[in-house]
Design a protein around this motif. Sequence first.
Motif, PDB file in Angstrom:
ATOM      1  N   LEU A  23      18.872   3.744  14.510  1.00 21.37           N
ATOM      2  CA  LEU A  23      20.303   3.506  14.613  1.00 21.37           C
ATOM      3  C   LEU A  23      20.818   2.992  13.280  1.00 21.37           C
ATOM      4  O   LEU A  23      20.162   2.182  12.623  1.00 21.37           O
ATOM      5  N   ILE A  24      22.015   3.459  12.886  1.00 23.14           N
ATOM      6  CA  ILE A  24      22.663   2.991  11.661  1.00 23.14           C
ATOM      7  C   ILE A  24      24.027   2.432  12.033  1.00 23.14           C
ATOM      8  O   ILE A  24      24.845   3.111  12.656  1.00 23.14           O
ATOM      9  N   ALA A  25      24.269   1.179  11.656  1.00 25.26           N
ATOM     10  CA  ALA A  25      25.550   0.536  11.922  1.00 25.26           C
ATOM     11  C   ALA A  25      26.089  -0.052  10.632  1.00 25.26           C
ATOM     12  O   ALA A  25      25.340  -0.353   9.701  1.00 25.26           O
ATOM     13  N   GLY A  26      27.380  -0.231  10.588  1.00 28.44           N
ATOM     14  CA  GLY A  26      28.013  -0.816   9.415  1.00 28.44           C
ATOM     15  C   GLY A  26      29.501  -0.559   9.454  1.00 28.44           C
ATOM     16  O   GLY A  26      29.996   0.225  10.282  1.00 28.44           O
ATOM     17  N   PRO A  27      30.259  -1.203   8.585  1.00 32.14           N
ATOM     18  CA  PRO A  27      31.717  -1.039   8.592  1.00 32.14           C
ATOM     19  C   PRO A  27      32.140   0.366   8.188  1.00 32.14           C
ATOM     20  O   PRO A  27      31.360   1.123   7.599  1.00 32.14           O
ATOM     21  N   ASN A  28      33.358   0.698   8.513  1.00 36.06           N
ATOM     22  CA  ASN A  28      33.911   1.987   8.108  1.00 36.06           C
ATOM     23  C   ASN A  28      33.847   2.129   6.593  1.00 36.06           C
ATOM     24  O   ASN A  28      34.150   1.197   5.852  1.00 36.06           O
ATOM     25  N   GLY A  29      33.432   3.311   6.146  1.00 36.80           N
ATOM     26  CA  GLY A  29      33.397   3.581   4.723  1.00 36.80           C
ATOM     27  C   GLY A  29      32.185   3.033   4.001  1.00 36.80           C
ATOM     28  O   GLY A  29      32.107   3.129   2.771  1.00 36.80           O
ATOM     29  N   SER A  30      31.207   2.480   4.740  1.00 40.59           N
ATOM     30  CA  SER A  30      30.048   1.865   4.093  1.00 40.59           C
ATOM     31  C   SER A  30      28.907   2.843   3.860  1.00 40.59           C
ATOM     32  O   SER A  30      27.911   2.486   3.230  1.00 40.59           O
ATOM     33  N   GLY A  31      29.023   4.081   4.393  1.00 45.06           N
ATOM     34  CA  GLY A  31      28.024   5.092   4.069  1.00 45.06           C
ATOM     35  C   GLY A  31      27.176   5.604   5.214  1.00 45.06           C
ATOM     36  O   GLY A  31      26.207   6.321   4.985  1.00 45.06           O
ATOM     37  N   LYS A  32      27.532   5.290   6.459  1.00 42.19           N
ATOM     38  CA  LYS A  32      26.730   5.770   7.592  1.00 42.19           C
ATOM     39  C   LYS A  32      26.712   7.298   7.636  1.00 42.19           C
ATOM     40  O   LYS A  32      25.647   7.924   7.692  1.00 42.19           O
ATOM     41  N   THR A  33      27.886   7.899   7.613  1.00 44.71           N
ATOM     42  CA  THR A  33      27.967   9.358   7.648  1.00 44.71           C
ATOM     43  C   THR A  33      27.387   9.961   6.376  1.00 44.71           C
ATOM     44  O   THR A  33      26.774  11.041   6.403  1.00 44.71           O
ATOM     45  N   THR A  34      27.537   9.263   5.252  1.00 42.73           N
ATOM     46  CA  THR A  34      26.989   9.757   3.992  1.00 42.73           C
ATOM     47  C   THR A  34      25.475   9.924   4.070  1.00 42.73           C
ATOM     48  O   THR A  34      24.909  10.853   3.481  1.00 42.73           O
ATOM     49  N   LEU A  35      24.794   9.045   4.802  1.00 45.92           N
ATOM     50  CA  LEU A  35      23.350   9.183   4.981  1.00 45.92           C
ATOM     51  C   LEU A  35      23.013  10.503   5.669  1.00 45.92           C
ATOM     52  O   LEU A  35      22.079  11.206   5.278  1.00 45.92           O
ATOM     53  N   LEU A  36      23.784  10.855   6.689  1.00 42.14           N
ATOM     54  CA  LEU A  36      23.564  12.135   7.365  1.00 42.14           C
ATOM     55  C   LEU A  36      23.895  13.302   6.446  1.00 42.14           C
ATOM     56  O   LEU A  36      23.200  14.322   6.441  1.00 42.14           O
ATOM     57  N   GLU A  37      24.953  13.151   5.637  1.00 39.21           N
ATOM     58  CA  GLU A  37      25.322  14.212   4.706  1.00 39.21           C
ATOM     59  C   GLU A  37      24.254  14.414   3.639  1.00 39.21           C
ATOM     60  O   GLU A  37      24.015  15.541   3.187  1.00 39.21           O
ATOM     61  N   ALA A  38      23.603  13.335   3.235  1.00 40.33           N
ATOM     62  CA  ALA A  38      22.518  13.463   2.260  1.00 40.33           C
ATOM     63  C   ALA A  38      21.360  14.259   2.853  1.00 40.33           C
ATOM     64  O   ALA A  38      20.793  15.145   2.197  1.00 40.33           O
ATOM     65  N   VAL A 164      21.871  18.330  11.579  1.00 39.62           N
ATOM     66  CA  VAL A 164      22.857  17.251  11.637  1.00 39.62           C
ATOM     67  C   VAL A 164      24.087  17.747  12.382  1.00 39.62           C
ATOM     68  O   VAL A 164      24.637  18.807  12.061  1.00 39.62           O
ATOM     69  N   TYR A 165      24.522  16.967  13.370  1.00 38.51           N
ATOM     70  CA  TYR A 165      25.686  17.311  14.185  1.00 38.51           C
ATOM     71  C   TYR A 165      26.722  16.203  14.006  1.00 38.51           C
ATOM     72  O   TYR A 165      26.440  15.033  14.259  1.00 38.51           O
ATOM     73  N   ASP A 166      27.924  16.587  13.554  1.00 36.30           N
ATOM     74  CA  ASP A 166      28.896  15.541  13.240  1.00 36.30           C
ATOM     75  C   ASP A 166      30.253  15.702  13.903  1.00 36.30           C
ATOM     76  O   ASP A 166      31.021  14.743  13.946  1.00 36.30           O
ATOM     77  N   ALA A 167      30.593  16.868  14.420  1.00 37.49           N
ATOM     78  CA  ALA A 167      31.918  17.050  15.028  1.00 37.49           C
ATOM     79  C   ALA A 167      31.838  18.190  16.041  1.00 37.49           C
ATOM     80  O   ALA A 167      31.887  19.366  15.675  1.00 37.49           O
ATOM     81  N   TRP A 168      31.700  17.834  17.312  1.00 37.81           N
ATOM     82  CA  TRP A 168      31.602  18.867  18.350  1.00 37.81           C
ATOM     83  C   TRP A 168      32.932  19.585  18.560  1.00 37.81           C
ATOM     84  O   TRP A 168      33.988  18.950  18.596  1.00 37.81           O
ATOM     85  N   TRP A 169      32.867  20.904  18.699  1.00 37.28           N
ATOM     86  CA  TRP A 169      34.066  21.710  18.943  1.00 37.28           C
ATOM     87  C   TRP A 169      34.319  21.816  20.452  1.00 37.28           C
ATOM     88  O   TRP A 169      34.185  22.875  21.067  1.00 37.28           O
TER      89      TRP A 169
END
Length: 381
Positions: A23-38, A164-169
Motif C-alpha cells: 500500500l502507498i499513502a501520502g498527500p495529494n501531489g506527493s508522488g503515489k501515482t508517479t510510482l505507478l507511472e514509473a 497498471v490500471y489507473d482510470a476505469w472506463w
Amino acid sequence: MRITVRNFLGLAQIDWQPSGVCLIAGPNGSGKTTLLEALEFFSRSFQKSTHEAVRLLGGGRGLKHKDAPPDEPVSFVLQEAGVTWELDVSISGAGVGEFPAERVTVDGKTLVRRVAGSNEWTLVGERRVDGPEDAPRTCLRAAWEALRLESIEPLVRSIQNIRVYDAWWINQLRQSGSSDIGDSYLHRTGRNLFSVLKTWRAAPRRYNNQFEWVRDKARLAFYDIFDDIELSDNEGFVSARFFPQGEGAGGEGLPIVRAADGLLVGLLHLTAVAGARPGSLVGLDEMENQLHPHAIRIILEAMREMADERDLTVVLTTHSPVLMNEFRGEPEQFYVTEFGRVPGPVRLVDLHDPRWLSQFALGDLYEQLRIGAPSAGEHAA
C-alpha cells in the motif's frame, strides 16, 4: 524487482523494491501515482518505444523533475535476477532525444550498450546500427528478439507482466459493453471487461476457473446486490445483465446500466488480479474509489489470496483509512510518500517504530496527520 528512478515528474528520486500486496499513502501531489507511472514507463518503453512511453505521459515537457539540474537526464533503472536495464532520457523541449542512452548488464557484465544520441549500439560486443527502416524499439527489446538469451529472460518477463490500471472506463461499459474480440487479459482502462469474462467463462479449465473466482468474490463483496452476471453477444459487442441476490430462477435480471458503480469497480479490480500471470505486478490507483468498506476488505483479502497463489506483486495507492487499517498486521507492506523525502517511497516501519505503530489503527494516524501529512504550508492553506 528493484526500480531506481531520478528526476521523474514530481519525484526527484525513487528507490523501491515492491513485493506482495503493498500500500502507498501520502498527500495529494506527493508522488503515489508517479510510482505507478514509473513502473508503467518500463513496460511501455519495452513493449512500444521510449518515445511512445513519453508521449503517453503527455510529452517531454513536464516529464523532468522541476529541480533537476539542466544537464541531467531522466534516469530509469530496473533490476531483476542479476540483470540491470538502464535508460537515460534526455529532454529536448517537449520531446526527447532521438536515441536515449541505454545499457543492459548481466551480473555486472555489459550485454547491451548505446550512447545517447547515437543510432549505433553494441550487443555482446557486436556493433549494430538502427536505420530508418527499423521499427522504434529499445536495445533491450531488439536484443531479446534477436537472441532470446536465457540470462535476460527473467527481466523481460517481469517487464512484460507489469500491468497498471489507473482510470476505469465505467461509462463506456455501461453504455456499449465490450467489443467481442476474445480478449483474455484486461485492458488498462477496463473497457474489455465483459469480453474477458466471456472468454474465461467459455473455457474454465484453460483459464483456471477465473470467471468463477471473480463471480464468487463479487458475491461476497456485494452480497446484498449481486449474485450472478450473464454475458451475451450483441452485434459485435458483449453486453451484460446482473442478477441481484434473492431473484429466483427465471428472473430477467437487470441491465448493466443499472449496476452500482461500486459493483463494476469491484468486478474490474477482481478481473485485473485474476488475469495476472504468475510473477506479475499489478498496480491499482486509489483502489477504494466508489467501494463500501465491506467491499474494500473482501476485495483486498481476495487480492492477497491470489498474490500468494501466483507470486504476484500488487501495488495499491490510497487515501482510505479503511484500507490502511487492513495493513495493521503488515506495516512493513505500507509505504509513504512525503514531500521532500528522498528517495521515496519509504516503508512505514522505517519512519516509525513498529511497536509504536501496533498501538494504533493506521488509518487513524493518517487522519490525524501523524503519517503521510501534507507539508506545513499546504496544511496551513
